[in-house]
Design an enzyme around this catalytic site. Structure first.
Site, PDB file in Angstrom:
ATOM      1  N   CYS A  44       0.899  -1.370   0.053  1.00  0.00           N
ATOM      2  CA  CYS A  44       0.024  -0.187  -0.129  1.00  0.00           C
ATOM      3  C   CYS A  44       0.862   1.183  -0.090  1.00  0.00           C
ATOM      4  CB  CYS A  44      -0.826  -0.059   1.262  1.00  0.00           C
ATOM      5  SG  CYS A  44      -1.985   1.242   1.263  1.00  0.00           S
ATOM      6  N   ASP A  46       0.367   3.531   1.520  1.00  0.00           N
ATOM      7  CA  ASP A  46       0.482   4.279   2.949  1.00  0.00           C
ATOM      8  C   ASP A  46       1.628   4.536   3.580  1.00  0.00           C
ATOM      9  OD1 ASP A  46      -0.074   4.677   5.806  1.00  0.00           O
ATOM     10  OD2 ASP A  46      -2.224   3.874   5.554  1.00  0.00           O
ATOM     11  N   ARG A  48       2.708   4.665   6.354  1.00  0.00           N
ATOM     12  CA  ARG A  48       3.204   4.067   7.617  1.00  0.00           C
ATOM     13  C   ARG A  48       3.693   2.584   7.568  1.00  0.00           C
ATOM     14  NH1 ARG A  48      -2.490   4.667  10.322  1.00  0.00           N
ATOM     15  NH2 ARG A  48      -3.110   4.243   8.141  1.00  0.00           N
ATOM     16  N   HIS A 100      -2.379  -3.985   4.796  1.00  0.00           N
ATOM     17  CA  HIS A 100      -2.170  -3.496   6.330  1.00  0.00           C
ATOM     18  C   HIS A 100      -3.554  -3.277   6.934  1.00  0.00           C
ATOM     19  CE1 HIS A 100      -2.802   0.885   5.907  1.00  0.00           C
ATOM     20  NE2 HIS A 100      -2.459   0.556   4.702  1.00  0.00           N
ATOM     21  N   CYS A 103      -6.343  -0.018   6.765  1.00  0.00           N
ATOM     22  CA  CYS A 103      -6.155   0.471   5.315  1.00  0.00           C
ATOM     23  C   CYS A 103      -7.066   1.548   4.924  1.00  0.00           C
ATOM     24  CB  CYS A 103      -5.745  -0.496   4.400  1.00  0.00           C
ATOM     25  SG  CYS A 103      -5.461  -0.063   2.763  1.00  0.00           S
TER      26      CYS A 103
HETATM   27 CO    CO Z   1      -3.304   1.093   2.954  1.00  0.00          CO
END
Ligand code: CO
Length: 212
Positions: A44, A46, A48, A100, A103
């Site tokens: 992803c 993302d 993090r 994750h 998400c």
């Molecule tokens: Co995500």
């Protein structure tokens, strides 16, 4: 005016180069010679979930493709190009689809709010929800459904990888290539292996198998 965060970036880079060179004076000389990463990571976007940091790897060890909600969409030329290069040229031995919990893409796909263009990308996850709705509606809590959909989404993307001619050709040619599904847990930093590895197309439904 540049933010403090922005101003720090080049300083951080200078420090990182010093640290790496101290550990191994030839680090960048070796890095510049070429890459032979054993792993393609599909994750992803993302912020993090940074692949190299969470599995403790150095530059040169992971070939990376990231998008919103770690999807493997069969008409995504970007993903297909990365996959083809990783499998056919770099000869990676592993492809990991890493989702994750928490998400945002998966969460958005569970709701009815329209966010714009991304709605069309997230329909791929709505399809996963729809295909597994009998299992998902049995889960009483929204959080449980959310976590399970994150897992089912990774499972679906691993299957999607196996359906590509790129992966099936590699298997047909006895190339050592295994695909895996993982979930990263933001709250603990730990990775959960979904144990859905594939290294053959034998378990794919007949309609998805190619005569390569
Ligand atoms: Co995500």
């Amino acid at each position: 005016m540049a933010s403090q965060f922005y101003k720090k970036l080049i300083d951080n880079n200078t420090k990182w180069v010093q640290e790496k060179t101290l550990e191994n004076p030839d680090f960048f000389k070796e890095l510049s010679k070429g890459q032979q990463p054993p792993l393609l990571w599909i994750g992803c976007a993302d912020s993090r979930v940074p692949p190299n940091q969470i599995v403790g790897t150095d530059p040169g060890e992971i070939f990376v493709h990231r998008n919103i909600a770690n999807l493997v969409v069969h008409n995504d030329l970007n993903m297909l190009s990365v996959l083809e290069y990783a499998v056919n040229v770099l000869k990676v031995k592993h492809v990991i689809v890493c989702g994750h919990y928490g998400c945002g893409g998966v969460q958005a796909a569970m709701g009815d709010h329209s966010y714009g263009i991304i709605d069309n990308w997230l329909i791929n996850i709505k399809d996963v929800y729809h295909n597994h709705k009998n299992e998902l509606i049995k889960l009483e809590k929204e959080d449980e459904r959310f976590d399970r959909l994150v897992e089912l989404n990774v499972h679906e993307q691993v299957q999607n990888l196996a359906k590509t001619t790129i992966v099936q050709s590699a298997w047909k040619n006895k190339q050592d290539l295994k695909i895996h599904g993982w979930i990263f847990e933001l709250e603990t930093g730990k990775i959960k292996d979904l144990n859905i590895d594939m290294n053959t197309n034998k378990d794919l439904n007949k309609i998805f198998k190619f005569d390569l």
